[in-house]
Design a protein around this motif. Structure first.
Motif, short mmCIF file in Angstrom:
data_model
loop_
_atom_site.label_atom_id
_atom_site.label_comp_id
_atom_site.label_asym_id
_atom_site.label_seq_id
_atom_site.Cartn_x
_atom_site.Cartn_y
_atom_site.Cartn_z
N LEU A 266 15.35 18.30 -19.54
CA LEU A 266 16.64 18.84 -19.92
C LEU A 266 17.27 17.91 -20.95
O LEU A 266 17.30 16.70 -20.76
N GLY A 267 17.73 18.50 -22.05
CA GLY A 267 18.43 17.70 -23.05
C GLY A 267 19.72 18.39 -23.41
O GLY A 267 20.04 19.45 -22.86
N ALA A 268 20.47 17.79 -24.34
CA ALA A 268 21.73 18.44 -24.72
C ALA A 268 22.02 18.19 -26.19
O ALA A 268 21.68 17.14 -26.74
N VAL A 269 22.65 19.18 -26.81
CA VAL A 269 23.17 19.00 -28.16
C VAL A 269 24.68 19.19 -28.07
O VAL A 269 25.16 20.14 -27.45
N ILE A 270 25.40 18.26 -28.64
CA ILE A 270 26.86 18.31 -28.57
C ILE A 270 27.42 18.33 -30.00
O ILE A 270 27.09 17.46 -30.80
N ALA A 271 28.21 19.34 -30.29
CA ALA A 271 28.87 19.40 -31.58
C ALA A 271 30.28 18.86 -31.39
O ALA A 271 30.97 19.21 -30.43
N ALA B 15 34.70 19.60 -28.56
CA ALA B 15 33.24 19.52 -28.51
C ALA B 15 32.65 20.77 -27.88
O ALA B 15 33.23 21.37 -26.98
N GLY B 16 31.49 21.14 -28.38
CA GLY B 16 30.72 22.21 -27.77
C GLY B 16 29.42 21.62 -27.24
O GLY B 16 28.81 20.79 -27.89
#
Lengths: 718, 141
Positions: A299-304, A405-406
């Motif tokens: 599991l990873g994440a991208v945060i804008a 943030a998204g």
């Protein structure tokens, strides 16, 4: 006699203080076709040499002032004077003068008594040798010049003798000099950077065995300590039978080129304003992370992350202030990630596990390669939003920025880069719509869960102040005396709407949010105060035990907290006990050994909780000075039905007794379990509250003396 | 620089000097110098002999003064130069005397050099006579 054809007429400088001898020499040399310059003494000869640069110098030894030897020495020190042939005229019988002549650098000597004819021949011979030397020098000089212009050096390595002949430019590139360079292949190796030597040797071996060409970039260490990158190529010369005789190599300094390449790469992959990776590098890494995450089910994440109303800053304060703020934001993001405990454990395994990028403008993106849960991403984002929200000083004023943030999870929210980024932007804009300065998950389910958590966290924050937390006490009973010897404090949260919240539902939240620190301090002081009350009531209750969380150790000074609680309550430290789990011990074991030692010095007792369930290691028992070891309830449960459990409990008890540690069994519910534990030599048991109520202490034969004065045992409420 | 004069003593064809001291000279040296003569250039022998006549008196005076002052170093240098010069012009006897004096000067033993110097002066006078005669002959041609 004439000078050799096709050559300019050679000029000979004759220095002799005797005009007769000088005239005769001149006549002889002129007749032989030379042009003659005359000097009366050494000084005159040097002046004339500097002006005219003759092709050869004849010096009489006996001259007033500088004699012939001294003149020769002076001459040799002059630029270019080291190569002009010098003939010194000495007395015939004077051997000393002859050796002196060579010492001062004369090319040859002649007796003053030789005829002018012989002298002319001698001069001609010397000039011919000098011309050969000059030609050699010229060719070497032009080779050196060419190599210097090309920044290219060359060397020849004779495999038989191991001699390595290096040109001046080679030495210059290697940062050594002809004097210091030993001229063997070993001295050449010494210039190679130690870390690159092995690959150099391998490459040369490949070349000699004919398996591979030698074309290699390696670093060299200059005498000055400067490191340069060189490119080296070599060929091997062989006998007709194929036996290698000689290796001929070229070496070129490519440091500047490499630097330029690095600079180009930097410009291509990094944002010039913040030094952070740019969009291109971020997308590279993201696609790689996506593949890995799908393949290994990670599991990873991208945060804008977008600064709220940043345009306003540029419009009112100008772009240079805007740029300065963006740099500061980038710096805070990097620092925020670095300080994040949550990511530390992932980062240890993989240095590049977090990428922070600036896409341009005020858009920042984060890539977390591996996280445990969506909550991890939320925690990191919260921290970063907090870091950004701290005031800035720019243009001599204080500026406050917030960001929205998204968050998208990969691969759950998108299995390709474009979809992920699109969803990330959607989530970020959602956060803006909801009022900015917050984060928003792309997945609505997660938003609901996050909201619930947030709400619970808010409510927990006030729980201590509102007095919603309670301590319940469970009795610890000595198997030998059947009397209550202590009580373990357990926390409960009496929520105004939700009713009783079990510890498992709010302790992790308290740990995540850091609320565990004030809650833990409350537990310690409350338990101490309660124990003091019981003590003053005259109850023979020996002690009160509390459980400590690992966060209390890392984020607060638990020793100070305990000391304060003891002082405030006036409780005898012997009556206080803390319980630590194996998991706490595991983290930062050296620091834990020290902390436990400090706690022991306060005079309190230490118990190791849940022994046998985690990474139980005998080594811990040796390092930590425990008073009590707690046998986990899972062993107790099967004690009378499973021989293995029985054997394990027996072994734990036996070992503890050898180490002089007392044992306490948890979760004892039946008289049979109690009897079995007593038989195995266990010291104490802790009854569950239910058991205490259901079976009554009396039925178990346990002390009832103060059960009536110990209301918590039956009511479970303070 | 010296030609290699033979040590043969030849009877002087010119009229003998009054004092009857015959200069021990070698005309072969003159031949060697003549051989170096290049066409169209000033007469070399005349130049060399002229140089000797011009410079040698000073050397003899230096020798005298240095002997009076017991200055061995100057005796050595002056004797050395006069030796080479006289050898170059074929004055073999004078060159030999000067070589002896040069050795004494080098060994710092000029205390007993009076006799030797007297011989040098006498020989020098005779050589000058011969050279003057030769110079007049060549100039007269």
């Amino acid at each position: 006699m004439t000078a050799e054809p096709h050559q300019p007429i050679p000029r000979v400088l004759v220095a002799d203080d005797d005009p007769i001898a000088r005239s005769l020499t001149r006549a002889g040399l002129e007749q032989a076709g030379f042009l003659v310059l005359e000097a009366e003494d050494g000084e005159g000869a040097l002046v004339l040499y500097d002006q005219q640069r003759p092709d050869l110098v004849v010096l009489d030894v006996m001259m007033p002032g500088l004699d012939g030897f001294q003149t020769c020495e002076e001459l040799r020190r002059r630029p270019g004077g080291d190569r002009v042939p010098v003939l010194i005229m000495t007395g015939l019988e004077d051997i000393e003068s002859v050796s002196r002549a060579y010492e001062v650098g004369a090319t040859d000597f002649a007796s003053k008594s030789i005829t002018t004819l012989l002298l002319s021949h001698r001069v001609r011979y010397l000039l011919r040798g000098s011309r050969t030397l000059d030609a050699l020098h010229e060719s070497r000089t032009s080779l050196n010049r060419a190599q210097r212009i090309a920044q290219l050096g060359s060397w020849e390595w004779d495999l038989d003798t191991n001699r390595l002949l290096a040109t001046e430019q080679t030495l210059r590139i290697l940062g050594t000099t002809a004097w210091k360079f030993g001229g063997t292949v070993e001295s050449y190796k010494q210039t190679i950077h130690p870390d690159d030597l092995e690959s150099w040797i391998q490459s040369i071996e490949g070349l000699l065995s004919g398996q591979s060409p030698h074309s290699l970039d390696h670093r060299v260490m200059r005498i000055t300590g400067v490191e340069r990158m060189v490119h080296e190529e070599a060929e091997v010369e062989r006998t007709p039978e194929g036996h290698p005789i000689r290796v001929i190599g070229t070496v070129q300094d490519v440091s500047d080129r490499r630097q330029a390449e690095a600079q180009l790469e930097y410009l291509a992959y990094f944002d010039h304003l913040t030094g952070l990776p740019n969009r291109r590098l971020f997308l590279d890494r993201l696609s790689h992370t996506l593949l890995t995450a799908i393949r290994y089910q990670r599991l990873g994440a991208v945060i804008a992350l977008d600064i709220d109303r940043f345009k306003r800053i540029n419009d009112t304060l100008g772009h240079s202030v805007g740029d300065q703020l963006l740099q500061e934001v980038g710096e805070r993001l990097v620092q925020g990630i670095r300080r994040s405990d949550m990511l530390a454990r992932y980062r240890a395994a993989d240095e590049g596990s977090v990428t922070i990028a600036r896409f341009g403008g005020d858009e920042f993106y984060l890539l977390l390669n591996e996280i445990g849960s969506a909550q991890d991403a939320a925690k990191v984002t919260t921290r970063l939003l907090e870091a950004i929200a701290k005031p800035y000083t720019a243009a001599e004023r204080e500026i406050v920025l917030t960001a929205s943030a998204g968050i998208t999870l990969l691969p759950l929210d998108g299995e390709d880069v474009d979809t992920l980024l699109k969803h990330c932007d959607t989530a970020m804009h959602h956060a803006k719509e909801q009022g900015r300065s917050r984060y928003h998950f792309f997945s609505e389910t997660l938003n609901v869960a996050a909201e619930a958590r947030l709400e619970l966290e808010e409510s927990l924050r006030g729980a201590v102040d509102r007095g919603e937390l309670r301590l319940h006490y469970q009795p610890q009973i000595s198997l030998a005396t059947r009397k209550i010897v202590g009580a373990e404090a357990l926390i409960r949260w009496q929520h105004p709407n939700k009713g009783l919240v079990p510890p498992g539902d709010f302790i992790p939240l308290a740990e995540d949010s850091g609320l565990i620190v004030p809650i833990g301090a409350w537990v310690i002081s409350t338990a101490c105060a309660q124990a003091k009350v019981w003590q003053s009531m005259g109850l023979p209750l020996v002690r009160v035990a509390v459980n400590l969380s690992g966060i209390q150790f890392t984020e607060s000074n638990v020793v100070d907290t305990v000391r304060d609680a003891l002082e405030t309550s006036g409780l005898d430290p012997m009556r206080f006990e803390v319980e630590l789990t194996e998991t706490i011990m595991m983290r930062q074991i050296q620091k834990m050994i020290a902390t436990v030692g400090e706690l022991k010095r306060l005079g309190i007792r230490i118990t190791m909780d849940d022994f046998g369930t985690g990474y139980s290691s005998l080594a811990y028992l040796k390092h930590f000075d425990f008073d009590t070891l707690k046998i986990d309830r899972s062993f107790v449960k099967d004690l009378t039905s499973d021989n293995n459990s029985s054997a394990i409990v027996e072994a734990i008890i036996a070992m503890s007794h050898i180490l002089d540690i007392s044992t306490l069994a948890e979760g004892v519910e039946t008289p049979e379990q109690s009897a079995a534990l007593q038989r195995l030599g266990c010291d104490e048991v802790r009854a569950t509250a239910q058991a205490a109520r259901r079976q009554s202490l009396k039925r178990c034969g346990w002390s009832t003396v103060f059960s009536s004065q110990f209301p918590e045992l039956s009511t479970e409420h303070r | 620089m010296s030609t290699a004069p033979t040590t043969t003593s030849e009877p002087n064809p010119q009229p003998a000097p009054k004092e009857q001291i015959a200069a021990k000279t070698s005309t072969q040296a003159w031949d060697t110098i003549r051989a170096l003569q290049r066409p169209g250039q000033p007469d070399l022998l005349e130049k060399i002999l002229g140089l000797f006549v011009k410079n040698s008196q000073d050397l003899v005076d230096q020798l005298r003064g240095a002997l009076e002052q017991n200055d061995a170093q100057t005796v050595f240098r002056a004797a050395h130069t006069l030796k080479s010069s006289s050898a170059n012009v074929g004055a073999v006897g004078l060159a030999e005397r000067c070589k002896e004096l040069e050795a004494l000067g080098r060994q710092n033993q000029i205390g007993d050099a009076e006799d030797l110097f007297a011989q040098i002066e006498a020989e020098y006078g005779a050589v000058l006579t011969v050279l003057h005669a030769e110079l007049q002959r060549t100039r007269g041609v």
